[in-house]
Design a protein around this motif. Sequence first.
Motif, PDB file in Angstrom:
ATOM      1  N   TYR A  11       0.823  -1.319  -0.092  1.00 21.28           N
ATOM      2  CA  TYR A  11      -0.156   0.110  -0.043  1.00 21.28           C
ATOM      3  C   TYR A  11       0.790   1.429   0.150  1.00 21.28           C
ATOM      4  N   TYR A  12       2.052   1.216   0.659  1.00 21.38           N
ATOM      5  CA  TYR A  12       2.743   1.950   0.843  1.00 21.38           C
ATOM      6  C   TYR A  12       3.675   2.584  -0.560  1.00 21.38           C
ATOM      7  N   GLU A  15       1.123   4.299  -2.580  1.00 21.26           N
ATOM      8  CA  GLU A  15       1.129   5.771  -2.337  1.00 21.26           C
ATOM      9  C   GLU A  15       2.108   6.581  -2.888  1.00 21.26           C
ATOM     10  N   GLU A  16       3.560   5.766  -2.755  1.00 22.20           N
ATOM     11  CA  GLU A  16       4.553   6.466  -3.301  1.00 22.20           C
ATOM     12  C   GLU A  16       4.448   6.971  -4.915  1.00 22.20           C
ATOM     13  N   ILE A  18       1.713   7.276  -6.544  1.00 24.90           N
ATOM     14  CA  ILE A  18       0.508   8.028  -6.987  1.00 24.90           C
ATOM     15  C   ILE A  18       1.099   9.609  -6.498  1.00 24.90           C
ATOM     16  N   LYS A  19       1.832   9.585  -5.533  1.00 25.56           N
ATOM     17  CA  LYS A  19       2.462  10.877  -5.241  1.00 25.56           C
ATOM     18  C   LYS A  19       3.537  11.603  -6.175  1.00 25.56           C
ATOM     19  N   GLN A  52      -6.599   1.183   1.048  1.00 25.72           N
ATOM     20  CA  GLN A  52      -5.848   1.910   2.146  1.00 25.72           C
ATOM     21  C   GLN A  52      -5.019   2.757   1.548  1.00 25.72           C
ATOM     22  N   ALA A  53      -4.386   2.725   0.703  1.00 21.84           N
ATOM     23  CA  ALA A  53      -3.271   3.622  -0.101  1.00 21.84           C
ATOM     24  C   ALA A  53      -4.077   4.878  -0.335  1.00 21.84           C
ATOM     25  N   ILE A  54      -5.318   4.815  -0.972  1.00 21.55           N
ATOM     26  CA  ILE A  54      -5.849   6.001  -1.377  1.00 21.55           C
ATOM     27  C   ILE A  54      -6.799   6.620  -0.324  1.00 21.55           C
ATOM     28  N   ASN A  55      -6.943   5.882   0.951  1.00 17.47           N
ATOM     29  CA  ASN A  55      -7.550   6.532   2.003  1.00 17.47           C
ATOM     30  C   ASN A  55      -6.488   7.472   2.854  1.00 17.47           C
ATOM     31  N   ASN A  56      -5.120   6.854   2.675  1.00 19.76           N
ATOM     32  CA  ASN A  56      -4.209   7.485   3.162  1.00 19.76           C
ATOM     33  C   ASN A  56      -3.768   8.917   2.312  1.00 19.76           C
ATOM     34  N   LEU A  57      -3.932   8.763   1.186  1.00 20.16           N
ATOM     35  CA  LEU A  57      -3.696  10.129   0.357  1.00 20.16           C
ATOM     36  C   LEU A  57      -4.701  11.154   0.687  1.00 20.16           C
TER      37      LEU A  57
END
Length: 248
Positions: A11-12, A15-16, A18-19, A52-57
Amino acid sequence: MIDKNSPIPIYYQLEEYIKHQIDKQKWLPGELLPSEREFAEQYHISRMTVRQAINNLAAAGLLYRVKGKGTFIAQPKFEHDLSGLTSFTEDMKQRGLTPSNQLLYIQLHNQPSQIAHKLQLQPEEAYYEIKRIRFADKNPLAFEIIYTPKKLVGELEEIHLQGSFYQYIEQKVGKHIIVGNQTIEGALATKEQANFLNIQTGDPVLIMERISYLDQPTEIPIEFTQTIYRADKYKFHLTLHRDEKTKG
């Protein structure tokens, strides 16, 4: 892009990725993000991991959701430099944005209170309480409450509060603001704050409290201001210098 053999959680990694796409402007503000299903199928990962990744972002303010439409790339946050004492109006103009205000309330008080103590007022000395919504290009960014002594600013009217309060103090009243002490803390939006800022009750906000002082009379408070910023739109920046005395 996704290395399932890496010790870094999947998931991390997502995230990275997408960022990175946002930083490189491959995905622009307002664009629709690929769906959970599309991410899951493309990288052979579970939709729960994608969620989870989208929720965090989204919690970090990089993405936002629109019910029934999907997840979108958010506008970049406004970054406010804390190394200088500037007004909201000055800050927005430096960014090339158009600042504006909506005056909600102006009231004169003269009873002893914690506010009067902060302003170093004697019993029964009057001070104004002013509530405003601050906009940048017509978007609400902050809810502001100003307390200022009447003896220093004179008779305040609505016309005096349509622009920068600092500009009014320095150009119209003829006093010079030299220093300010401020604190910043995170909080959850109250019903009133959420209504003014066009967010949901309980959404994260940043609360900045500032006491600013005049040069003459020496170090006399001219304002105590509490400003509530949308945490999804704003962040603060400060350059720190290491004291030589602490090294060793």
